[in-house]
Write a protein that holds these residues in place. Structure first.
Motif, PDB file in Angstrom:
ATOM      1  N   SER A 227       0.848  -1.185   0.000  1.00  0.00           N
ATOM      2  CA  SER A 227       0.000   0.000   0.000  1.00  0.00           C
ATOM      3  C   SER A 227       0.889   1.241   0.000  1.00  0.00           C
ATOM      4  O   SER A 227       1.972   1.243   0.584  1.00  0.00           O
ATOM      5  CB  SER A 227      -0.891   0.011   1.247  1.00  0.00           C
ATOM      6  OG  SER A 227      -1.557   1.247   1.382  1.00  0.00           O
ATOM      7  N   LYS A 228       0.403   2.313  -0.646  1.00  0.00           N
ATOM      8  CA  LYS A 228       1.088   3.598  -0.536  1.00  0.00           C
ATOM      9  C   LYS A 228       0.928   4.171   0.865  1.00  0.00           C
ATOM     10  O   LYS A 228       1.676   5.054   1.269  1.00  0.00           O
ATOM     11  CB  LYS A 228       0.529   4.606  -1.546  1.00  0.00           C
ATOM     12  CG  LYS A 228       1.028   4.422  -2.958  1.00  0.00           C
ATOM     13  CD  LYS A 228       0.616   5.578  -3.851  1.00  0.00           C
ATOM     14  CE  LYS A 228      -0.873   5.673  -4.029  1.00  0.00           C
ATOM     15  NZ  LYS A 228      -1.266   6.666  -5.061  1.00  0.00           N
ATOM     16  N   GLY A 229      -0.096   3.692   1.586  1.00  0.00           N
ATOM     17  CA  GLY A 229      -0.316   4.191   2.940  1.00  0.00           C
ATOM     18  C   GLY A 229      -1.793   4.323   3.248  1.00  0.00           C
ATOM     19  O   GLY A 229      -2.614   3.503   2.851  1.00  0.00           O
ATOM     20  N   PHE A 230      -2.116   5.376   3.969  1.00  0.00           N
ATOM     21  CA  PHE A 230      -3.493   5.576   4.415  1.00  0.00           C
ATOM     22  C   PHE A 230      -4.394   5.990   3.252  1.00  0.00           C
ATOM     23  O   PHE A 230      -4.012   6.804   2.408  1.00  0.00           O
ATOM     24  CB  PHE A 230      -3.543   6.659   5.496  1.00  0.00           C
ATOM     25  CG  PHE A 230      -2.771   6.318   6.738  1.00  0.00           C
ATOM     26  CD1 PHE A 230      -3.141   5.248   7.533  1.00  0.00           C
ATOM     27  CD2 PHE A 230      -1.668   7.073   7.125  1.00  0.00           C
ATOM     28  CE1 PHE A 230      -2.432   4.930   8.677  1.00  0.00           C
ATOM     29  CE2 PHE A 230      -0.955   6.768   8.268  1.00  0.00           C
ATOM     30  CZ  PHE A 230      -1.333   5.695   9.053  1.00  0.00           C
ATOM     31  N   ALA A 231      -5.614   5.458   3.237  1.00  0.00           N
ATOM     32  CA  ALA A 231      -6.598   5.854   2.238  1.00  0.00           C
ATOM     33  C   ALA A 231      -7.119   7.267   2.507  1.00  0.00           C
ATOM     34  O   ALA A 231      -7.657   7.912   1.605  1.00  0.00           O
ATOM     35  CB  ALA A 231      -7.754   4.861   2.217  1.00  0.00           C
ATOM     36  N   TYR A 232      -6.978   7.736   3.732  1.00  0.00           N
ATOM     37  CA  TYR A 232      -7.414   9.067   4.144  1.00  0.00           C
ATOM     38  C   TYR A 232      -6.661   9.393   5.429  1.00  0.00           C
ATOM     39  O   TYR A 232      -6.006   8.517   6.017  1.00  0.00           O
ATOM     40  CB  TYR A 232      -8.936   9.116   4.371  1.00  0.00           C
ATOM     41  CG  TYR A 232      -9.437   7.988   5.246  1.00  0.00           C
ATOM     42  CD1 TYR A 232      -9.498   8.122   6.634  1.00  0.00           C
ATOM     43  CD2 TYR A 232      -9.809   6.764   4.702  1.00  0.00           C
ATOM     44  CE1 TYR A 232      -9.921   7.073   7.445  1.00  0.00           C
ATOM     45  CE2 TYR A 232     -10.238   5.712   5.484  1.00  0.00           C
ATOM     46  CZ  TYR A 232     -10.290   5.874   6.862  1.00  0.00           C
ATOM     47  OH  TYR A 232     -10.697   4.833   7.660  1.00  0.00           O
ATOM     48  N   THR A 233      -6.732  10.631   5.876  1.00  0.00           N
ATOM     49  CA  THR A 233      -6.020  11.014   7.090  1.00  0.00           C
ATOM     50  C   THR A 233      -6.567  10.220   8.274  1.00  0.00           C
ATOM     51  O   THR A 233      -7.771  10.270   8.557  1.00  0.00           O
ATOM     52  CB  THR A 233      -6.170  12.521   7.358  1.00  0.00           C
ATOM     53  OG1 THR A 233      -5.736  13.241   6.202  1.00  0.00           O
ATOM     54  CG2 THR A 233      -5.337  12.938   8.553  1.00  0.00           C
ATOM     55  N   PRO A 234      -5.722   9.467   8.989  1.00  0.00           N
ATOM     56  CA  PRO A 234      -6.224   8.564  10.024  1.00  0.00           C
ATOM     57  C   PRO A 234      -6.708   9.294  11.269  1.00  0.00           C
ATOM     58  O   PRO A 234      -6.173  10.337  11.662  1.00  0.00           O
ATOM     59  CB  PRO A 234      -5.006   7.690  10.337  1.00  0.00           C
ATOM     60  CG  PRO A 234      -3.837   8.538   9.980  1.00  0.00           C
ATOM     61  CD  PRO A 234      -4.267   9.358   8.806  1.00  0.00           C
ATOM     62  N   ILE A 235      -7.728   8.725  11.883  1.00  0.00           N
ATOM     63  CA  ILE A 235      -8.269   9.207  13.154  1.00  0.00           C
ATOM     64  C   ILE A 235      -7.906   8.171  14.220  1.00  0.00           C
ATOM     65  O   ILE A 235      -8.378   7.028  14.170  1.00  0.00           O
ATOM     66  CB  ILE A 235      -9.793   9.385  13.068  1.00  0.00           C
ATOM     67  CG1 ILE A 235     -10.148  10.459  12.027  1.00  0.00           C
ATOM     68  CG2 ILE A 235     -10.388   9.730  14.433  1.00  0.00           C
ATOM     69  CD1 ILE A 235     -11.632  10.526  11.680  1.00  0.00           C
ATOM     70  N   ILE A 236      -7.061   8.554  15.154  1.00  0.00           N
ATOM     71  CA  ILE A 236      -6.656   7.686  16.268  1.00  0.00           C
ATOM     72  C   ILE A 236      -7.062   8.435  17.535  1.00  0.00           C
ATOM     73  O   ILE A 236      -6.292   9.222  18.086  1.00  0.00           O
ATOM     74  CB  ILE A 236      -5.135   7.415  16.258  1.00  0.00           C
ATOM     75  CG1 ILE A 236      -4.628   7.067  14.856  1.00  0.00           C
ATOM     76  CG2 ILE A 236      -4.771   6.337  17.279  1.00  0.00           C
ATOM     77  CD1 ILE A 236      -5.040   5.723  14.335  1.00  0.00           C
TER      78      ILE A 236
END
Length: 430
Positions: A227-236
């Protein structure tokens, strides 16, 4: 690209579907996104415009797709224009696509270098009456930056004012919302990578860990699986942070006894997944947390069964609201007087569940789809109810991604990702 090359026949099919909707004697143009500057010589990582990717598979900046199905010569009916590669570019940036590689990716035989675009376009405009321009008409869009597509539209209108204008977006809204089997496989792969990340953090989360450390565990697992990374800005979002619907700071310490809401998912091949789970930082839910969690889970499960062909998005959300109202009454968060006196424009349940339950997803996390038209088989939706209780210091959201089937219940692309209370607690304490 990190992902395996996608079969070009997907893009050949997608173009054929779009071309079938074009008017006679028309032309359509699609541009890549810009590489956006930060400051000095710094730039953001390139992210391809989803429309040109959907129609060609080309994942490179400074690319243009031209479609002209009524052109007099076959080689003019589908054309790509690419940034010409060179030894110097190869040394500094890495080699760009050759014409042969562009054909292998897209199935388009006619590939020109970008410097020939205006000359070729002039000839093509003599064959056509209508230009399809590509504007962003997504219901959530709010764009302040002038895009490469917008600059092209402005330039074209000045140069060719006598041509009629049509819009690509209404066609793409319908086409992109109904997925080909290859697209569903790509979304499934994104979901599978997300599952690996979620299972990784179940054994990692402990009291006093920082939210950004959890974010780091996710991105490590995503990228090591192409994966290039997150599909959207992550919420943690731990504790009361979960009651901020788009909390993205991810900089707080996770405290013993609190819950943490994780709205984080991987992309794969530019296709998104979209997961939310809410887990106990100490490895066990309290009785109250468990009761609220199971109420949200019941709403999710019931809402999922309602995603069937012919369903209208507005009616669906109305019915989900009734289910949520019943659960909130059972939890003591609402009483019958609250419901009797509610404002129909903002029902009582909205105090604790203020967002929608489902949205289209695919190449974009909030993907194309016309919400006033009935749902169809092979549309992919999220299902993501939540209950947010600031006065109790926690919020819970649960989210899966499902494919509408022609008959029966939707297929859950996240069916293997832990979701039940017992399963989550067991994995966190093993």
């Amino acid at each position: 690209m990190k992902y395996h090359q996608i079969d070009r026949h997907l893009f050949i099919k997608n173009r054929a579907k779009f071309i079938a909707q074009m008017k006679s004697k028309s032309i359509a143009i699609f541009n890549s996104n810009d590489i956006y500057p930060v400051s000095a010589d710094s730039t953001l990582p390139f992210a391809q415009h989803r429309d040109i990717f959907y129609l060609s598979g080309i994942d490179q900046e400074e690319s243009i797709l031209l479609l002209c199905p009524d052109a007099p010569y076959e080689h003019q009916r589908e054309m790509l224009f690419l940034k010409e590669t060179s030894e110097l570019i190869a040394i500094w940036e890495g080699a760009k696509l050759t014409k042969e590689q562009a054909f292998a990716v897209s199935g388009i035989k006619t590939v020109h270098w970008l410097q020939d675009f205006e000359k070729v376009l002039f000839e093509m405009m003599t064959y056509t009456d209508t230009m399809y321009i590509n504007t962003n008409e997504h219901y959530r869009s709010h764009v302040e930056t002038e895009t490469r597509e917008a600059r092209f539209v402005k330039w074209w209108k000045e140069k060719y004012p006598a041509h009629a204008v049509a819009k690509s977006n209404p066609i793409l809204q319908r086409l992109r919302s109904v997925k080909e089997s290859e697209e569903i496989d790509l979304i499934q792969q994104a979901c599978n990578i997300t599952e690996l990340g979620f299972r990784r953090i179940l054994s990692f989360v402990k009291p006093n860990v920082m939210e950004y450390e959890i974010e780091a565990e996710f991105i490590h697992e995503f990228m090591r699986n192409r994966s290039k990374g997150f599909a959207y800005t992550p919420i943690i979002a731990s504790g009361n942070n979960a009651n901020v619907l788009h909390y993205i700071e991810n900089n707080q310490q996770c405290k013993e006894g609190d819950l943490i809401l994780l709205d984080v998912a991987a992309e794969y091949g530019n296709y998104s997944s979209d997961l939310t789970r809410t887990i106990p930082i100490s490895g066990r839910y309290s009785e109250r947390q468990k009761a609220v969690y199971n109420a949200v889970l019941r709403v999710k499960n019931e809402a999922t069964t309602m995603l069937t062909p012919g369903t209208l998005w507005k009616n669906y959300h109305y019915e989900v609201g009734k289910i949520m109202t019943s659960e909130l009454l059972g939890l003591g968060l609402l009483d019958k007087v609250d419901v009797q006196k509610e404002n129909p424009e903002w029902p009582a349940y909205k105090k604790y569940f203020m967002h929608g339950t489902s949205h289209h997803m695919g190449l974009d996390t909030h993907d194309y789809g016309i919400l006033t038209e009935p749902m169809q088989a092979n549309m992919v939706f999220t299902v993501e109810p939540g209950i947010y209780i600031p006065e109790e210091g926690f919020g819970i959201r649960i989210e899966d991604n499902v494919v509408i089937q022609s008959t029966g219940e939707p297929y859950n692309l996240m069916k293997n990702i832990p979701i039940e209370v017992d399963e989550i607690e067991t994995l966190m304490n093993c």
